[in-house]
Design a protein around this motif. Sequence first.
Motif, PDB file in Angstrom:
ATOM      1  N   MET A   1       0.856  -1.202   0.000  1.00  0.00           N
ATOM      2  CA  MET A   1       0.000   0.000   0.000  1.00  0.00           C
ATOM      3  C   MET A   1       0.883   1.240   0.000  1.00  0.00           C
ATOM      4  O   MET A   1       1.932   1.270   0.642  1.00  0.00           O
ATOM      5  N   LEU A   2       0.468   2.276  -0.728  1.00  0.00           N
ATOM      6  CA  LEU A   2       1.238   3.497  -0.847  1.00  0.00           C
ATOM      7  C   LEU A   2       1.418   4.160   0.516  1.00  0.00           C
ATOM      8  O   LEU A   2       0.467   4.307   1.286  1.00  0.00           O
ATOM      9  N   ASN A   3       2.673   4.550   0.813  1.00  0.00           N
ATOM     10  CA  ASN A   3       3.020   5.248   2.054  1.00  0.00           C
ATOM     11  C   ASN A   3       2.819   4.406   3.309  1.00  0.00           C
ATOM     12  O   ASN A   3       2.842   4.950   4.422  1.00  0.00           O
ATOM     13  N   GLU A   4       2.596   3.132   3.179  1.00  0.00           N
ATOM     14  CA  GLU A   4       2.473   2.290   4.355  1.00  0.00           C
ATOM     15  C   GLU A   4       3.862   1.898   4.841  1.00  0.00           C
ATOM     16  O   GLU A   4       4.726   1.495   4.058  1.00  0.00           O
ATOM     17  N   LYS A   5       4.076   2.037   6.148  1.00  0.00           N
ATOM     18  CA  LYS A   5       5.381   1.723   6.720  1.00  0.00           C
ATOM     19  C   LYS A   5       5.234   0.618   7.751  1.00  0.00           C
ATOM     20  O   LYS A   5       4.236   0.571   8.497  1.00  0.00           O
ATOM     21  N   VAL A   6       6.215  -0.243   7.802  1.00  0.00           N
ATOM     22  CA  VAL A   6       6.239  -1.332   8.773  1.00  0.00           C
ATOM     23  C   VAL A   6       7.435  -1.124   9.694  1.00  0.00           C
ATOM     24  O   VAL A   6       8.580  -0.996   9.232  1.00  0.00           O
ATOM     25  N   ILE A   7       7.171  -1.060  11.000  1.00  0.00           N
ATOM     26  CA  ILE A   7       8.215  -0.916  12.005  1.00  0.00           C
ATOM     27  C   ILE A   7       8.100  -2.104  12.949  1.00  0.00           C
ATOM     28  O   ILE A   7       7.169  -2.183  13.760  1.00  0.00           O
ATOM     29  N   GLY A   8       9.015  -3.058  12.803  1.00  0.00           N
ATOM     30  CA  GLY A   8       8.924  -4.256  13.626  1.00  0.00           C
ATOM     31  C   GLY A   8       7.631  -4.991  13.351  1.00  0.00           C
ATOM     32  O   GLY A   8       7.346  -5.383  12.209  1.00  0.00           O
ATOM     33  N   GLU A   9       6.813  -5.145  14.379  1.00  0.00           N
ATOM     34  CA  GLU A   9       5.540  -5.849  14.239  1.00  0.00           C
ATOM     35  C   GLU A   9       4.366  -4.905  14.016  1.00  0.00           C
ATOM     36  O   GLU A   9       3.213  -5.323  14.050  1.00  0.00           O
ATOM     37  N   TYR A  10       4.669  -3.639  13.754  1.00  0.00           N
ATOM     38  CA  TYR A  10       3.605  -2.633  13.679  1.00  0.00           C
ATOM     39  C   TYR A  10       3.579  -1.956  12.311  1.00  0.00           C
ATOM     40  O   TYR A  10       4.604  -1.797  11.643  1.00  0.00           O
ATOM     41  N   VAL A  11       2.365  -1.551  11.913  1.00  0.00           N
ATOM     42  CA  VAL A  11       2.139  -0.952  10.603  1.00  0.00           C
ATOM     43  C   VAL A  11       1.394   0.359  10.774  1.00  0.00           C
ATOM     44  O   VAL A  11       0.496   0.479  11.615  1.00  0.00           O
ATOM     45  N   ILE A  45      10.217  10.011  15.842  1.00  0.00           N
ATOM     46  CA  ILE A  45      11.046  11.147  16.233  1.00  0.00           C
ATOM     47  C   ILE A  45      12.247  11.243  15.305  1.00  0.00           C
ATOM     48  O   ILE A  45      12.980  10.248  15.106  1.00  0.00           O
ATOM     49  N   ASP A  46      12.460  12.424  14.752  1.00  0.00           N
ATOM     50  CA  ASP A  46      13.563  12.652  13.818  1.00  0.00           C
ATOM     51  C   ASP A  46      14.891  12.720  14.578  1.00  0.00           C
ATOM     52  O   ASP A  46      15.106  13.593  15.416  1.00  0.00           O
ATOM     53  N   LYS A  47      15.794  11.793  14.289  1.00  0.00           N
ATOM     54  CA  LYS A  47      17.079  11.737  14.991  1.00  0.00           C
ATOM     55  C   LYS A  47      17.930  12.991  14.758  1.00  0.00           C
ATOM     56  O   LYS A  47      18.671  13.426  15.633  1.00  0.00           O
ATOM     57  N   LYS A  48      17.832  13.565  13.578  1.00  0.00           N
ATOM     58  CA  LYS A  48      18.661  14.718  13.252  1.00  0.00           C
ATOM     59  C   LYS A  48      18.339  15.919  14.146  1.00  0.00           C
ATOM     60  O   LYS A  48      19.197  16.772  14.373  1.00  0.00           O
ATOM     61  N   GLN A  49      17.095  15.992  14.618  1.00  0.00           N
ATOM     62  CA  GLN A  49      16.685  17.136  15.437  1.00  0.00           C
ATOM     63  C   GLN A  49      16.829  16.872  16.933  1.00  0.00           C
ATOM     64  O   GLN A  49      16.730  17.790  17.738  1.00  0.00           O
ATOM     65  N   ILE A  50      17.028  15.621  17.288  1.00  0.00           N
ATOM     66  CA  ILE A  50      17.159  15.257  18.706  1.00  0.00           C
ATOM     67  C   ILE A  50      18.636  15.153  19.056  1.00  0.00           C
ATOM     68  O   ILE A  50      19.306  14.193  18.726  1.00  0.00           O
ATOM     69  N   LYS A  51      19.127  16.176  19.707  1.00  0.00           N
ATOM     70  CA  LYS A  51      20.534  16.197  20.098  1.00  0.00           C
ATOM     71  C   LYS A  51      20.649  16.638  21.556  1.00  0.00           C
ATOM     72  O   LYS A  51      19.773  17.320  22.094  1.00  0.00           O
ATOM     73  N   GLY A  52      21.756  16.270  22.166  1.00  0.00           N
ATOM     74  CA  GLY A  52      22.069  16.740  23.506  1.00  0.00           C
ATOM     75  C   GLY A  52      21.014  16.395  24.534  1.00  0.00           C
ATOM     76  O   GLY A  52      20.616  15.234  24.697  1.00  0.00           O
ATOM     77  N   THR A  82      16.222   3.407  14.267  1.00  0.00           N
ATOM     78  CA  THR A  82      16.821   3.215  12.943  1.00  0.00           C
ATOM     79  C   THR A  82      17.888   4.284  12.736  1.00  0.00           C
ATOM     80  O   THR A  82      18.163   5.089  13.628  1.00  0.00           O
ATOM     81  N   SER A  83      18.468   4.310  11.578  1.00  0.00           N
ATOM     82  CA  SER A  83      19.510   5.305  11.303  1.00  0.00           C
ATOM     83  C   SER A  83      18.947   6.725  11.253  1.00  0.00           C
ATOM     84  O   SER A  83      19.665   7.699  11.500  1.00  0.00           O
ATOM     85  N   ASN A  85      15.439   7.576  12.540  1.00  0.00           N
ATOM     86  CA  ASN A  85      14.357   7.892  13.480  1.00  0.00           C
ATOM     87  C   ASN A  85      14.388   7.008  14.728  1.00  0.00           C
ATOM     88  O   ASN A  85      14.955   5.909  14.717  1.00  0.00           O
ATOM     89  N   PHE A  86      13.726   7.537  15.769  1.00  0.00           N
ATOM     90  CA  PHE A  86      13.328   6.727  16.921  1.00  0.00           C
ATOM     91  C   PHE A  86      11.833   6.452  16.765  1.00  0.00           C
ATOM     92  O   PHE A  86      11.090   7.302  16.264  1.00  0.00           O
ATOM     93  N   TYR A  87      11.382   5.284  17.217  1.00  0.00           N
ATOM     94  CA  TYR A  87       9.957   4.966  17.191  1.00  0.00           C
ATOM     95  C   TYR A  87       9.544   4.440  18.567  1.00  0.00           C
ATOM     96  O   TYR A  87      10.161   3.519  19.104  1.00  0.00           O
ATOM     97  N   ILE A  88       8.497   5.048  19.119  1.00  0.00           N
ATOM     98  CA  ILE A  88       7.934   4.568  20.387  1.00  0.00           C
ATOM     99  C   ILE A  88       6.505   4.118  20.115  1.00  0.00           C
ATOM    100  O   ILE A  88       5.675   4.909  19.635  1.00  0.00           O
ATOM    101  N   ILE A  89       6.195   2.866  20.419  1.00  0.00           N
ATOM    102  CA  ILE A  89       4.859   2.307  20.188  1.00  0.00           C
ATOM    103  C   ILE A  89       4.129   2.242  21.527  1.00  0.00           C
ATOM    104  O   ILE A  89       4.596   1.595  22.474  1.00  0.00           O
TER     105      ILE A  89
END
Length: 419
Positions: A1-11, A45-52, A82-83, A85-89
Amino acid sequence: MLNEKVIGEYVYLVSDECKVGVGQFSHVYKGYHEKTKKQVAIKQIDKKQIKGIFEQMLRNEINILKQLNHQYILKMYAYYETSNNFYIITEFCETDVLQILKNQGSLPEEKVIAYVLQISEALKYLNSKKIIHRDIKPSNILIHEGEVRLADFGFAVHQDKVGIEDRQFQIGSPLYMSPETLLKNQYNHKTDLWSLGVLYFEMIFGVVPFFSIEMDDLLRKLQQYQQDYILTFKYPVSEASTEAIRNLLAYDPSHRCEIRNLELILKNYYSNRAAGDASIHSQKRTITPDKRKKDSPNQSPENRSKAQPIKKELVKVSCSAKCFDKNSTYFTKNKPNKEDDQQNSKREENLGTDRKDNEAIHQISGIRLHDLTVYNEKVTLENMSNEDFLAFLIKKLESVKRQDPSQNIQINECQLLLV
């Protein structure tokens, strides 16, 4: 499906329709477990913006959530990195208290008490884990199927780790922070109880008790409160809520009630309703303060609240706690108020949130009851129903009007309020 993302066991579907929240560095999507189809919330969460400090807060939140498992605390099902993002379910919640306040202005007292009791259960659990939340506010109280979920543990800390370095920073949202944290003094779990008191006040009245857009002005208001202990209520609420708010908003943390005392106060509210006393006119009149000390257990020895008539032309609720010389609450009538307008315009700012109130403002009502001499009567007042007691008061007021016509205007206002 278009724009569908799978993260581990979650969609989840990356679309505006599935996006349920946006943060400074994150997006929250509605998703589901691939096998069970159970609905979840996926925070990206975007890793590039999360610092310090921000990355430290995120990892702190994840580490604390891993330790927690409670009915009224938001459940974290999984965490992925991931390289990019962070993902919290977490479990999916339909709304939060902030959104409810924006839509409704305030909440019915019965629902507020139910929410406060649930939050107190969550705090009691955190206390057993020696964890201080440090950021209790409307946006962090999520609602799932009518129950609260305490969320956002980014500022949370173990009590044993609160040191001098932690006190150098004002951690939290200023309008909900306790005086001791704002002043960078030593603090403990009771800082969360102050925040709960501010939240309690806001859910009932739609505004926070101490509002300011300037930190110096906020500190000045709190210092004034330390001296006179005066809170202004927009309208009278139950004795249970009055007593609970006063106990939670004790300036000195050593005088702030413990959760067990708060639960005793609020559970009495439900006991009275279960006994068929939902209508104020069908309730037994509250025993006078002097009698109550003898006949009733003190639910909260740290900060006992009571209502009493005073000579000042205001209806006042004062506290007879051993720790306070003066502790007062003034009730108000509807009339526009400049400070409420300021609160409304600042609801979405980081300093804190407030209610959007169309009427906006309130004026202290003048009522004089000091000419009544009901305590000298032979009638057994503590055994009278409210209906009989109100009739008794109105009769006495009519008597005073005949004796002193100059008091007619004030007495008429009092009679209007009583009926």
